[in-house]
Design a protein around this motif. Structure first.
Motif, short mmCIF file in Angstrom:
data_model
loop_
_atom_site.label_atom_id
_atom_site.label_comp_id
_atom_site.label_asym_id
_atom_site.label_seq_id
_atom_site.Cartn_x
_atom_site.Cartn_y
_atom_site.Cartn_z
N LYS A 148 0.85 -1.21 0.00
CA LYS A 148 0.00 0.00 0.00
C LYS A 148 0.88 1.25 0.00
CE LYS A 148 -3.87 0.24 2.41
NZ LYS A 148 -4.85 0.37 3.53
N HIS A 149 1.94 1.21 0.77
CA HIS A 149 2.90 2.31 0.82
C HIS A 149 3.61 2.46 -0.52
CE1 HIS A 149 6.73 4.18 2.77
NE2 HIS A 149 5.81 5.12 2.63
N SER A 150 3.94 1.33 -1.15
CA SER A 150 4.57 1.36 -2.48
C SER A 150 3.68 2.10 -3.47
CB SER A 150 4.82 -0.07 -2.99
OG SER A 150 5.50 -0.87 -2.07
N LEU A 151 2.42 1.73 -3.50
CA LEU A 151 1.46 2.37 -4.40
C LEU A 151 1.32 3.85 -4.11
CD1 LEU A 151 -1.12 -0.52 -4.26
CD2 LEU A 151 -0.16 0.35 -6.39
N PHE A 152 1.19 4.18 -2.83
CA PHE A 152 1.01 5.59 -2.44
C PHE A 152 2.20 6.43 -2.89
CE2 PHE A 152 1.43 9.14 0.50
CZ PHE A 152 0.16 9.67 0.50
N GLU A 153 3.40 5.94 -2.62
CA GLU A 153 4.59 6.73 -2.98
C GLU A 153 4.73 6.86 -4.50
OE1 GLU A 153 7.70 6.48 0.62
OE2 GLU A 153 7.88 4.85 -0.82
#
Length: 390
Positions: A99-104
């Motif tokens: 989820k963090h990967s996608l957000f960044e």
């Protein structure tokens, strides 16, 4: 007082339903929850042992933002072995869950007014991330008769001069459909000659049934590789949801550098102990644990399908992967929120309204729970539908 950007975000409906179910359970209610998007299996022992060893060795210091070399090499090897993809270490970064990967990625790529194509039904967080970046979500409806997948013709029609990204999720949440190699090739062909990037969310890659094949989008062609950001993690296929290990790989060095800068000014490196724990999982040292989990999910899928197929006035797509049923209730109720609220109130069963995934008249049911609870919960749902009044 709050920024306009923060006010456009809506609460994750899956997390909200799960929290409500847990709250009711704590009050003594006999709740059966099918809302959580996480395996109910414990983390494999070899992963735990790696974490314990790292703690005992004092591996609790800061690391490079992208991660320690050992974990980056493990990601590199995994992508080569499982997906036939060659990435340099500098083209990989670990993140606090996928989820963090996608957000960044979205924060570093999308500017105000940029359009991001999102096939629907979609995972609930995709459009919220795009809106937070001041982008414009553009939805393409995947038809049920096509496994809720979009076609090359639909994609071509949706592209405009403002299109910046396409988000693909295979195997998908909430449906469990998998794009075939031929379908991915057709989508990739449409994108040739454009500057559109592809975020390929492959979190459920190893949870597949009936020997259905999986192909990473980046493996389709050299052009697809150059425009792809491959995103994955261990929350689902490693039974490590709370450990928060995700990663991304991209040939776009400018993007990886930008993500490193953003992460360096926000979380810095991800949890050092989690990095060490992820190495055996990435290196394939717990493949038997994953296979046992996959087989259990397939058995649960089959149990659920048999029961759901006997309930009048609903239909359900047979998942090829992940661990969800996406149930069509449109013949009895088009308002999925209303249906799910009544179901929780009257039969104490928690499922997630389809409206949160961009498709009303459906609900998502996670079968990441025991055979017994699946049978008991679906019996309650059958009883509820039998007497349902709008």
């Amino acid at each position: 007082m709050l920024s306009k950007r923060s006010q456009v975000l809506e609460e994750s409906i899956t997390l909200a339903i799960t929290a409500l179910a847990n709250e009711l359970k704590a009050k003594g209610e006999n709740i059966i929850s099918f809302s959580a998007g996480e395996p109910d299996f414990d983390t494999p022992q070899i992963i735990k042992n790696a974490a314990i060893k790292a703690i005992e060795k004092g591996c609790g210091k800061y690391t490079a933002v992208a991660g320690i070399n050992e974990v980056l090499k493990a990601v590199q090897n995994k992508l080569k072995k499982d997906n036939g993809l060659d990435y340099e270490l500098k083209e990989i970064i670990t993140n606090v869950g996928a989820k963090h990967s996608l957000f960044e990625c979205i924060e570093c790529l999308v500017e105000k007014g940029d359009e991001v194509i999102i096939p629907s039904p979609y995972w609930v967080s995709y459009p919220e991330m795009v809106k937070f970046a001041e982008g414009v979500p553009v939805f393409i409806e995947g038809l049920e008769e096509n496994g809720f997948k979009i076609t090359a013709k639909q994609l071509e029609k949706a592209i405009t001069a403002q299109t910046k990204l396409l988000i693909l999720n295979s195997p998908s949440n909430p449906v469990g459909s998998i794009y075939s190699k031929e379908e991915l090739q057709a989508l990739a062909k449409v994108l040739e000659g454009t500057k559109i990037m592809v975020l390929s969310d492959e979190m459920y890659e190893k949870l597949r049934y009936d020997n259905v094949a999986f192909d990473a989008f980046a493996s389709i062609s050299e052009d697809a590789l150059q425009r792809s950001v491959t995103i994955n993690g261990l929350s689902k296929c490693g039974a490590m949801p709370g450990w928060r290990f995700g990663y991304m790989a991209s040939k776009n060095q400018d993007l990886i550098s930008a993500v490193k800068r953003l992460q360096g000014q926000s979380t810095s490196n991800i949890c050092t102990i989690t990095q060490h724990a992820a190495i055996p999982a990435l290196n394939g040292e717990c493949e038997q644990d994953i296979e046992n989990m996959r087989k259990a999910f397939q058995t649960r899928r089959d149990i659920g399908l048999e029961i759901l197929s006997k309930i009048p006035n609903i239909s359900v797509y047979k998942p090829q992967g992940a661990f969800y049923f996406f149930v069509n209730i449109s013949r009895i109720e088009k308002d999925s929120m209303k249906f799910c609220q009544k179901l929780l109130e009257k039969e104490k069963v928690a499922v997630v309204p389809g409206v949160g995934f961009g498709m009303d008249g459906y609900f998502r049911l996670s079968y990441a729970t025991s055979d017994e609870l699946i049978k008991k919960g679906l019996e309650r749902i059958a009883k509820f539908i039998d007497t349902y009044t709008a």
